[in-house]
Design a protein around this motif. Structure first.
Motif, PDB file in Angstrom:
ATOM      1  N   ASN A  80      -4.458  23.930 -14.274  1.00  6.00           N
ATOM      2  CA  ASN A  80      -4.607  23.005 -13.153  1.00  6.00           C
ATOM      3  C   ASN A  80      -3.531  23.317 -12.118  1.00  6.00           C
ATOM      4  OD1 ASN A  80      -4.296  20.430 -11.527  1.00  6.00           O
ATOM      5  ND2 ASN A  80      -6.035  19.890 -12.837  1.00  6.00           N
ATOM      6  N   ILE A  81      -3.967  23.541 -10.892  1.00  4.24           N
ATOM      7  CA  ILE A  81      -3.046  23.926  -9.822  1.00  4.24           C
ATOM      8  C   ILE A  81      -1.975  22.862  -9.602  1.00  4.24           C
ATOM      9  CG2 ILE A  81      -2.921  24.165  -7.306  1.00  4.24           C
ATOM     10  CD1 ILE A  81      -5.266  25.942  -7.374  1.00  4.24           C
ATOM     11  N   PHE A  82      -2.363  21.607  -9.725  1.00 11.04           N
ATOM     12  CA  PHE A  82      -1.410  20.536  -9.474  1.00 11.04           C
ATOM     13  C   PHE A  82      -0.282  20.496 -10.503  1.00 11.04           C
ATOM     14  CE2 PHE A  82      -5.269  18.260  -7.568  1.00 11.04           C
ATOM     15  CZ  PHE A  82      -5.032  18.812  -6.318  1.00 11.04           C
ATOM     16  N   GLU A  83      -0.447  21.204 -11.612  1.00 12.72           N
ATOM     17  CA  GLU A  83       0.574  21.206 -12.657  1.00 12.72           C
ATOM     18  C   GLU A  83       1.443  22.447 -12.632  1.00 12.72           C
ATOM     19  OE1 GLU A  83      -1.553  20.722 -16.264  1.00 12.72           O
ATOM     20  OE2 GLU A  83      -2.262  18.688 -15.810  1.00 12.72           O
ATOM     21  N   THR A  84       1.213  23.350 -11.681  1.00 16.18           N
ATOM     22  CA  THR A  84       2.053  24.544 -11.581  1.00 16.18           C
ATOM     23  C   THR A  84       3.441  24.159 -11.080  1.00 16.18           C
ATOM     24  OG1 THR A  84       1.241  24.970  -9.333  1.00 16.18           O
ATOM     25  CG2 THR A  84       0.071  26.032 -11.156  1.00 16.18           C
ATOM     26  N   SER A  85       4.407  24.973 -11.409  1.00 11.56           N
ATOM     27  CA  SER A  85       5.804  24.616 -11.143  1.00 11.56           C
ATOM     28  C   SER A  85       6.119  24.492  -9.652  1.00 11.56           C
ATOM     29  CB  SER A  85       6.731  25.659 -11.777  1.00 11.56           C
ATOM     30  OG  SER A  85       6.444  26.969 -11.282  1.00 11.56           O
ATOM     31  N   GLU A  86       5.433  25.260  -8.785  1.00  9.15           N
ATOM     32  CA  GLU A  86       5.779  25.277  -7.370  1.00  9.15           C
ATOM     33  C   GLU A  86       5.283  24.044  -6.618  1.00  9.15           C
ATOM     34  OE1 GLU A  86       4.963  28.868  -5.298  1.00  9.15           O
ATOM     35  OE2 GLU A  86       5.552  30.154  -6.947  1.00  9.15           O
ATOM     36  N   VAL A  87       4.216  23.411  -7.064  1.00  9.30           N
ATOM     37  CA  VAL A  87       3.643  22.271  -6.341  1.00  9.30           C
ATOM     38  C   VAL A  87       3.598  21.005  -7.183  1.00  9.30           C
ATOM     39  CG1 VAL A  87       2.261  23.783  -4.875  1.00  9.30           C
ATOM     40  CG2 VAL A  87       1.280  22.886  -6.992  1.00  9.30           C
ATOM     41  N   GLN A  88       4.109  21.068  -8.381  1.00 10.42           N
ATOM     42  CA  GLN A  88       4.011  19.913  -9.267  1.00 10.42           C
ATOM     43  C   GLN A  88       4.685  18.683  -8.681  1.00 10.42           C
ATOM     44  OE1 GLN A  88       5.806  20.545 -13.105  1.00 10.42           O
ATOM     45  NE2 GLN A  88       4.697  18.850 -14.055  1.00 10.42           N
ATOM     46  N   GLU A  89       5.819  18.882  -8.027  1.00  7.89           N
ATOM     47  CA  GLU A  89       6.551  17.749  -7.474  1.00  7.89           C
ATOM     48  C   GLU A  89       5.785  17.077  -6.339  1.00  7.89           C
ATOM     49  OE1 GLU A  89      10.940  16.808  -5.488  1.00  7.89           O
ATOM     50  OE2 GLU A  89      10.467  18.786  -6.325  1.00  7.89           O
ATOM     51  N   ALA A  90       5.042  17.868  -5.549  1.00  8.48           N
ATOM     52  CA  ALA A  90       4.295  17.306  -4.424  1.00  8.48           C
ATOM     53  C   ALA A  90       3.118  16.466  -4.871  1.00  8.48           C
ATOM     54  CB  ALA A  90       3.818  18.429  -3.502  1.00  8.48           C
ATOM     55  N   PHE A  91       2.651  16.673  -6.082  1.00  9.53           N
ATOM     56  CA  PHE A  91       1.492  15.925  -6.589  1.00  9.53           C
ATOM     57  C   PHE A  91       1.857  15.219  -7.886  1.00  9.53           C
ATOM     58  CE2 PHE A  91      -0.088  19.506  -4.113  1.00  9.53           C
ATOM     59  CZ  PHE A  91      -1.002  18.898  -3.271  1.00  9.53           C
ATOM     60  N   ALA A  92       3.035  14.629  -7.899  1.00 10.07           N
ATOM     61  CA  ALA A  92       3.513  13.993  -9.124  1.00 10.07           C
ATOM     62  C   ALA A  92       2.680  12.781  -9.512  1.00 10.07           C
ATOM     63  CB  ALA A  92       4.978  13.585  -8.952  1.00 10.07           C
TER      64      ALA A  92
END
Length: 382
Positions: A80-92
């Motif tokens: 899941n893209i939302f769980e990748t390290s680079e964007v995880q914080e933006a979609f917490a």
């Protein structure tokens, strides 16, 4: 009968509409700055402040960093893209929704969600609206492949902008420097202008009319014309770039308005009071201190509000007449040079810095605003 004095004008509604219109013109940008001060830079760039409560479509890039698993004809990476390290914080909070995806920064939304994109060389990518993806590659990748996507990001409000501004290095020193500049630069011109205004209003001497005309003329002279000559004069007499220099500079630039405003007010004071005091033997100094100054408090307060606001928010004069060292920077220079110098497009920092810097002027204004109109209308009615 409509012209009878004391009768309410039939155009009162027009006055009310005009006042409301002016209030809205000033209030809307202020609200916009306040909202923007709590938003992140990317969301400010993507949408207006009035859209802050709604989702914002932003462009992201990340890496498909799940472990590849062998399949027929290659390797498959799922996750899941939302769980990748680079964007995880933006979609917490897990409320993101992908609207399009791609494989390059030039076309981050080149493919519709849910479709399989042929990226060439046997690579295939599928990204769904909920963030789930499938990446097929013919050989085991040495590092996770890049994925670009556009997503409707939920609204985010943060205090990070305020933390950045308030905890900036030496910001407390800049606040003290601002007070050090503003308070004397407000008091000194008031003291000098009050004496000059009394002389121009109640003392008869040769050239009085020419002095009043010269003061009125100086009101329209831009201060930028005097910056370089005044700085050279300061260097010649030995005060150069210093707090003393900026005090005298603000005093000089504020003097025409101060004398004009106070003179108009003092000239409108009842003549009977002045003449009675002179008959009783009061000197000009006693008359000025005991009668004129107490009666002129509204005008003094009106000018002090203007001078305090101008001096507190000044950037140009501070850049010219103060040393460039960090120990002498005022808040406006600190914000412009250190906070925004390397963040030219960081509107969140700019909006936050604006609200932090106007905190003290707002207190001064609301504490003395009842005298403002009385002081500005001084001398208009005899």
């Amino acid at each position: 009968m409509s012209d009878i004095a004391g009768q309410k004008s039939s155009l009162t509604w027009a006055t009310h509409i005009s006042v409301v219109f002016l209030v809205v013109i000033w209030l809307v940008p202020t609200i916009g700055l306040l909202v923007s001060s709590f938003r992140e830079r990317d969301q400010i760039s993507a949408s207006g402040w009035w859209e802050a409560p709604f989702s914002v479509e932003l462009t992201y890039r990340t890496r498909a960093d799940s472990e590849p698993e062998p399949v027929d004809g290659g390797y498959r990476i799922t996750g899941n893209i939302f769980e990748t390290s680079e964007v995880q914080e933006a979609f917490a909070d897990g409320e993101g929704r992908i609207t399009a995806f791609g494989d390059s920064a030039r076309a981050p939304g080149g493919y519709e969600v849910g479709t399989e994109a042929d990226l060439g060389d046997g690579e295939r990518l599928t990204v769904n609206a909920d963030g789930s993806y499938t990446y097929i590659v013919p050989e085991e990748p040495r590092r996770p492949p890049r994925v670009y996507f556009e997503a409707a990001s939920p609204p985010q409000f943060t205090l990070d902008n305020y933390r950045t501004v308030l905890t900036a290095d030496n910001m407390d020193r800049a606040f003290i420097n601002t007070l050090t500049v503003t308070v004397p630069a407000t008091i000194i011109p008031i003291l000098i202008a009050a004496f000059a205004a009394y002389a121009l209003a109640w003392m008869d001497f040769p050239g009085r009319g020419l002095l009043i005309a010269a003061i009125v003329g100086l009101l329209v002279v831009p201060l930028q014309l005097a910056l370089v000559p005044l700085l050279k004069l300061h260097q010649t007499i030995g005060i150069g770039q210093s707090f003393m220099g900026i005090w005298l500079a603000h005093t000089a630039f504020g003097m025409p308005l101060a004398v004009y405003l106070l003179r108009n007010y003092m000239a409108g004071l009842p003549r009977d009071i002045i003449e009675s005091a002179k008959v009783d033997g009061a000197t000009d100094f006693e008359l000025f201190v005991r009668i004129i100054l107490p009666l002129s408090f509204p005008a003094l307060a009106a000018f002090s509000i203007f001078q305090f606001l101008w001096t507190w928010n000044d950037l140009l004069v501070a850049k010219v007449f103060l040393p460039s060292g960090d120990a002498s920077k005022v808040m406006t220079v600190k914000i412009a040079d250190d906070l925004l110098g390397s963040r030219g497009g960081d509107w969140g920092i700019l909006a936050t810095a604006a609200f932090v810097s106007i905190a003290v002027p707002l207190v001064v204004f609301f504490a003395m605003q009842r005298y403002l109109v009385r002081g500005l209308l001084a001398g208009s009615v005899k």
